[in-house]
Design a protein around this motif. Sequence first.
Motif, PDB file in Angstrom:
ATOM      1  N   CYS A 120      38.270  43.571  37.416  1.00 34.91           N
ATOM      2  CA  CYS A 120      39.059  44.802  37.485  1.00 34.91           C
ATOM      3  C   CYS A 120      40.544  44.441  37.361  1.00 34.91           C
ATOM      4  O   CYS A 120      40.996  43.505  38.017  1.00 34.91           O
ATOM      5  CB  CYS A 120      38.808  45.508  38.817  1.00 34.91           C
ATOM      6  N   PRO A 121      41.303  45.189  36.547  1.00 35.85           N
ATOM      7  CA  PRO A 121      42.727  44.883  36.422  1.00 35.85           C
ATOM      8  C   PRO A 121      43.502  45.074  37.726  1.00 35.85           C
ATOM      9  O   PRO A 121      44.528  44.456  37.935  1.00 35.85           O
ATOM     10  CB  PRO A 121      43.223  45.847  35.342  1.00 35.85           C
ATOM     11  N   THR A 122      42.999  45.918  38.627  1.00 36.30           N
ATOM     12  CA  THR A 122      43.674  46.179  39.896  1.00 36.30           C
ATOM     13  C   THR A 122      43.204  45.251  41.006  1.00 36.30           C
ATOM     14  O   THR A 122      44.003  44.736  41.782  1.00 36.30           O
ATOM     15  CB  THR A 122      43.424  47.642  40.338  1.00 36.30           C
ATOM     16  N   HIS A 123      41.893  45.012  41.110  1.00 33.10           N
ATOM     17  CA  HIS A 123      41.322  44.293  42.247  1.00 33.10           C
ATOM     18  C   HIS A 123      40.903  42.860  41.940  1.00 33.10           C
ATOM     19  O   HIS A 123      40.368  42.183  42.814  1.00 33.10           O
ATOM     20  CB  HIS A 123      40.095  45.044  42.777  1.00 33.10           C
ATOM     21  N   GLY A 124      41.090  42.384  40.723  1.00 34.93           N
ATOM     22  CA  GLY A 124      40.603  41.057  40.377  1.00 34.93           C
ATOM     23  C   GLY A 124      39.102  41.129  40.161  1.00 34.93           C
ATOM     24  O   GLY A 124      38.577  42.135  39.695  1.00 34.93           O
ATOM     25  N   THR A 125      38.402  40.085  40.529  1.00 35.52           N
ATOM     26  CA  THR A 125      36.962  40.042  40.312  1.00 35.52           C
ATOM     27  C   THR A 125      36.243  40.604  41.528  1.00 35.52           C
ATOM     28  O   THR A 125      36.486  40.171  42.653  1.00 35.52           O
ATOM     29  CB  THR A 125      36.491  38.607  40.035  1.00 35.52           C
ATOM     30  N   VAL A 126      35.376  41.581  41.302  1.00 39.06           N
ATOM     31  CA  VAL A 126      34.587  42.176  42.375  1.00 39.06           C
ATOM     32  C   VAL A 126      33.120  42.153  41.981  1.00 39.06           C
ATOM     33  O   VAL A 126      32.765  42.148  40.810  1.00 39.06           O
ATOM     34  CB  VAL A 126      35.030  43.628  42.689  1.00 39.06           C
ATOM     35  N   MET A 127      32.262  42.129  42.994  1.00 38.94           N
ATOM     36  CA  MET A 127      30.826  42.127  42.760  1.00 38.94           C
ATOM     37  C   MET A 127      30.323  43.556  42.822  1.00 38.94           C
ATOM     38  O   MET A 127      30.789  44.358  43.621  1.00 38.94           O
ATOM     39  CB  MET A 127      30.134  41.276  43.832  1.00 38.94           C
ATOM     40  N   THR A 128      29.364  43.876  41.966  1.00 40.27           N
ATOM     41  CA  THR A 128      28.786  45.209  41.947  1.00 40.27           C
ATOM     42  C   THR A 128      27.291  45.105  41.730  1.00 40.27           C
ATOM     43  O   THR A 128      26.792  44.099  41.235  1.00 40.27           O
ATOM     44  CB  THR A 128      29.425  46.081  40.848  1.00 40.27           C
TER      45      THR A 128
END
Length: 171
Positions: free
Chosen positions: A8-16
Amino acid sequence: MTQLFVDCPTHGTVMTSSLVEVGPGADVTISGTLTPCPLCGSAGAIINGNYQTKLDGTAAVSLSPTPAQLIRLHTALAWAQRALNENEADPAAVERKIRKTVEREAPGLASMVDSALGTKSATLAAWIAILLTLLTTIIGSQAKEIYPEDVARIVEQIQSDQPDDGVSGSQ
């Protein structure tokens, strides 16, 4: 369901959670796919890689970090190395920051390192060596992929080479 990693450009790398259900024994290779960030809904790229569900129901993934992720990890590594050269740097604080950066920017790699470490902790020197070796492996590889077996081998080698300096990292 297989966990996917979204950049994500805002949160960096996130798991989903997976947008695709992968049955036992199946695998899916994802490349160049966008999905909404689970935190903010903005468009994010699913990290390229091979996402698998083994016959026993466990998940496995080999990741291909994006150039942007590699740059962010390299920047974190350079910061940690500079911080260690400062006389008043707290090695435990530097270790926590480098670990949080790896968890944020490449949670898949952080998970692989955690699995390889098991119940052992890693010193700051070990974390820096692990990250440097991972970056070198990924950048120097034709496939541009990192597998859990690669991470386990790197962690084992680095831990066997590291002297016990009394500064251990948190798990």
